[in-house]
Design an enzyme around this catalytic site. Sequence first.
Site, PDB file in Angstrom:
ATOM      1  N   CYS A 172       0.809  -1.224   0.000  1.00 37.04           N
ATOM      2  CA  CYS A 172       0.000   0.000   0.000  1.00 37.04           C
ATOM      3  C   CYS A 172       0.841   1.273   0.000  1.00 37.04           C
ATOM      4  O   CYS A 172       0.284   2.381  -0.015  1.00 37.04           O
ATOM      5  CB  CYS A 172      -0.936  -0.011   1.193  1.00 37.04           C
ATOM      6  N   HIS A 312      -2.886   7.857   6.337  1.00 39.91           N
ATOM      7  CA  HIS A 312      -3.092   6.541   5.737  1.00 39.91           C
ATOM      8  C   HIS A 312      -4.505   6.080   6.094  1.00 39.91           C
ATOM      9  O   HIS A 312      -5.223   5.585   5.234  1.00 39.91           O
ATOM     10  CB  HIS A 312      -2.036   5.558   6.228  1.00 39.91           C
ATOM     11  N   GLU A 323      -1.175   5.131  13.848  1.00 41.45           N
ATOM     12  CA  GLU A 323      -0.874   6.357  13.108  1.00 41.45           C
ATOM     13  C   GLU A 323      -1.135   7.581  13.978  1.00 41.45           C
ATOM     14  O   GLU A 323      -0.372   8.545  13.956  1.00 41.45           O
ATOM     15  CB  GLU A 323      -1.699   6.427  11.828  1.00 41.45           C
ATOM     16  N   LYS A 344      -9.824   8.012   2.559  1.00 42.74           N
ATOM     17  CA  LYS A 344     -10.235   6.618   2.359  1.00 42.74           C
ATOM     18  C   LYS A 344     -11.640   6.361   2.890  1.00 42.74           C
ATOM     19  O   LYS A 344     -12.261   5.354   2.548  1.00 42.74           O
ATOM     20  CB  LYS A 344      -9.248   5.657   3.020  1.00 42.74           C
ATOM     21  N   HIS A 349      -9.852   1.901   0.220  1.00 43.99           N
ATOM     22  CA  HIS A 349      -8.397   1.753   0.210  1.00 43.99           C
ATOM     23  C   HIS A 349      -7.961   1.222  -1.150  1.00 43.99           C
ATOM     24  O   HIS A 349      -8.252   0.077  -1.510  1.00 43.99           O
ATOM     25  CB  HIS A 349      -7.968   0.803   1.322  1.00 43.99           C
ATOM     26  N   PHE A 408       1.771  -3.428   3.977  1.00 47.35           N
ATOM     27  CA  PHE A 408       2.121  -4.727   4.537  1.00 47.35           C
ATOM     28  C   PHE A 408       3.599  -5.009   4.236  1.00 47.35           C
ATOM     29  O   PHE A 408       4.090  -4.731   3.150  1.00 47.35           O
ATOM     30  CB  PHE A 408       1.270  -5.835   3.911  1.00 47.35           C
TER      31      PHE A 408
END
Length: 423
Positions: A172, A312, A323, A344, A349, A408
């Site tokens: 991502c 994010h 975050e 998002k 996403h 990831f």
Amino acid sequence: MERRNPKGHRVVVTGLGLVTPIGNDVESTWDALLAGRSGAGPITQFEVDERFDVRFACEVKGFEPERYMDRKEIKRTDRFAQFALAVAHQAMESAGLANGLDSVDRDRVGVIIGSGIGGIATFEEQARILIERGPQRISPFFVPMFISDIAAGLVSMRYGARGPNYATVSACASSAHAVGDAFRIIQRGEADVMIAGGTEATVTPLTMAGFASMKALSTRNDSPETASRPFDATRDGFVLGEGAGCLVLESLDHAVRRGAPILGEIVGFGQTADAHHLTAPAPEGAGAQLAMRAALRDAGLSPADVDYINAHGTSTPANDLNETLAVKAVFGDHAYRLVMGSTKSMTGHLLGAAGAVESVISVLVCARGVIPPTINFTTADPACDLDYAHNRRVERPVEAAISNSFGFGGHNACIAFRRWDGA
């Protein structure tokens, strides 16, 4: 604070392109963002039955590849690459380069387009053909349709751009790395113009089943449009999206010489690794902290200079908490004075395309002084207590912004932007 590379070229943004679940170009996406419109809904691209735990996503709607490609090319191109060609066309058009690169040195124009997964729909289709009909029936176009780098290759061929050309693959964070790499290449003087972005088309049976199996997705099948709720106490996973974003970056000198429209400036980039876990973020967002500090240091910005963070903000319990903790650690008391929003909540996403789409949004926020809302807030989370622009858009001057992307594998990327003031 001095910039880390004071002798490097300044890098400006001269073109933007978007294809998202809430709009097929920049302005329609921007209008939907400000209106707080969700792009989520029941899946239409394949037949979904009760065996699927998650039956909704943020799909791109009404996309017409014929606007950007001929029919023969469409048949030989995966949806993710079609999106890439579309946003590159939009960005080149807005940069004043729609008629090609005859006015610039093609050897100094490059393309970097990231994708976390590539042509997964083509992969699934050809795997079925192999099993059902045998190896002799596999398409000769399977490999070039599937590989992640083909989007960058197709864009370079479309425009005859012979400079640096490759794909970034970091889950991502893929397209944030693409934009950051392009920034560095121009800063070092290796290119004058870079077409940078990311693309993803992963609303497929295998992808939906895989993310659902690892419990990463929201399961609100009865209310898809409210499922993505970043920083809300009732968040239960992200909503898978698809689409693409693209930026045309140029050295300031080059942009001024050709009279290009300057939409914003990239001033810093930070990239780190968590070195912690396959999918979970490091405790207290330790790697994210390092990436944000690196971007600020590179940009010559103090924490107090930042007005907006495009988070994010995936709507997963672990990401949003860590975050938030990372932002508090980096920005101190100023964390409570800036706005940290997650688009998002509306786009879902977009995996490898998220960083590029959110870079475009960050440029627009700086240029227009309006911050889109983070929608679907219902219940406060005491651990997430910053200003997330929940259910409201915010009108305020934004001189500097950062955009966070985490993937990831522990990949972290942070890009710093400044409003263009003509100086």
